[in-house]
Scaffold this motif. Structure first.
Motif: not given
Ligand SMILES: C[S@@+](CC[C@H](N)C(=O)[O-])C[C@H]1O[C@@H](n2cnc3c(N)ncnc32)[C@H](O)[C@@H]1O
Ligand code: SF4
Ligand code: SF4
Length: 381
Positions: A342-363
């Protein structure tokens, strides 16, 4: 792992096993099938309904009493064991040798009192049922081909059969995969299990082993606070109930993955054999031989095994560091939620960005919906 009820005291896994008559010898995880009779979105172990095959009874019988050296022979790690038409004879045979047999099932084939009585009469010691929610909708969304009512009926039938046949076994345990959309049902699910005489439940979290547009926003890494609150509520439910109950929610604890990996003894406590007899240490990491062709002794005294043991007992070794065995995972480690594929499909950057998005109140759902739209050139699938 801890025992609920008003005692709420801590029990080690070993103490729990002694409580139900299981000694300290290693477990053999023996697949007796490859494939399944239902389709779960998160399961990547086999081609599911497309191709179902199984171990022959004679292969197991030809082992003589070699299986008796294991404390438990556990059936059903990666496939559905009850699709093997000879499961009853296999369980009876191994039980009669003196080994305790444990079986993990989706319960679909326990559909009437006759099939429930066969489970009890087989000599099975532990029956673990997978159940991930309290409503038909939730369960059938996760496990296409079964719903809550069907699993509930199977549980009632097993308890009726145990009562009718005057048998204490099989002891009932449950395996629950927690994800964002079923979290709110888990405390009620635990009350349900207590009511139906289960003695243990394991709550694990969903691991995304490959790309999946529906499951990616279900990962609990996006809802850590609510997950921990849910586990706390589960303990309250257990405390409110008079019956002792073991909850294995170890994966939600604070212990960091590397210290778990350094302390892991799965290389000697859990030996794995596929339905075709191919035998491995550490869940597929090192082939030891073929159970049916070579026998248990040859596999366990092989040079390959000795070499593997030497490697994985060296602190900080690469094999353990990269291991995704479910018991060494950590709730706070991103790579324990997103598997390597899954990491190699989505890329680590995309996953980290998703976590940041949720941390900032996103869904997380919005984030991944937009991701897939962008990936499809702006078209929503
Ligand atoms: C693969 S199944 C095999 C036994 C049987 N068919 C069953 O479902 O109980 C064993 C367990 O693995 C769990 N499982 C499958 N895929 C998973 C995943 N991606 N993350 C966490 N648990 C998973 C299932 O829910 C089930 O409880
Ligand atoms: S029931 Fe078990 S083996 Fe079958 S698809 Fe679901 S998790 Fe996999
Ligand atoms: S490779 Fe994995 S399962 Fe084997 S001992 Fe290391 S951490 Fe445990």
């Amino acid at each position: 792992m801890s025992v609920g009820s008003k005692k709420s005291c801590a029990y080690s896994e070993k103490e729990f096993h002694h409580y139900i008559g299981i000694d300290d010898r290693p477990w053999l995880h023996l697949e007796i099938s490859l494939g399944c009779n239902i389709r779960c979105a998160m399961c990547t172990f086999h081609e599911q309904l497309e191709k179902v095959t199984w171990t022959s009874l004679s292969d197991v019988q030809d082992l003589g009493d070699e299986l008796n050296r294991f404390g438990v022979v556990h059936l059903g790690d990666g496939s559905e064991p009850l699709v093997n038409p000879d499961w009853y004879q296999i369980v009876s045979h191994i039980s009669q040798l003196g080994a305790k047999v444990s079986l993990q099932t989706n319960a679909k084939l326990i559909r009437d009192i006759k099939s429930a009585e066969r489970i009890v009469n087989s000599g099975l010691h532990l029956l673990s049922i997978s159940i991930d929610g309290m409503t038909d909708n939730t369960v059938s969304r996760i496990r296409e081909g079964i719903d809550f009512s069907t699993i509930e009926q199977a549980i009632v039938l097993i308890n009726q059969a145990k009562k009718k046949l005057g048998s204490e076994t099989p002891h009932l345990t449950a395996n629950i995969v927690a994800m964002c959309s079923n979290l709110s049902e888990i405390p009620d699910l635990i009350s349900f299990l207590l009511f139906h005489d289960f003695i243990k439940a394991r709550i694990g979290f969903l691991e995304l082993r490959q790309e999946n547009s529906q499951l990616v926003s279900e990962l609990l890494i996006y809802d850590k606070a609510r997950a921990k609150q849910t586990i706390a509520m589960v303990y309250q439910r257990m405390d409110a109930h008079p019956q002792p109950f073991v909850l294995d929610a170890e994966l939600f604890g604070e212990t960091e993955g590397m210290s778990k990996r350094n302390a892991c003894t799965a290389y000697r406590d859990h030996i794995y054999a596929r339905h075709d007899g191919e035998m491995f240490a550490c869940y597929g990491k090192r082939r030891l031989g073929n159970l049916f062709a070579d026998g248990v002794d040859t596999c366990l005294t092989s040079e390959e095994y000795a070499d593997h043991v030497e490697t994985v007992t060296t602190p900080g070794n690469n094999i353990c560091s990269a291991c995704s065995f479910c018991r060494v995972m950590s709730f706070d480690v991103v790579d324990d939620h997103f598997g390597s594929e899954a990491v190699s499909y989505y890329s680590r950057e995309t996953i980290i960005a998703s976590l940041q998005y949720v941390k900032e109140g996103g869904n997380a759902e919005d984030y991944w919906r937009d991701y897939y739209i962008a990936r499809n050139g702006g078209v929503q699938c």
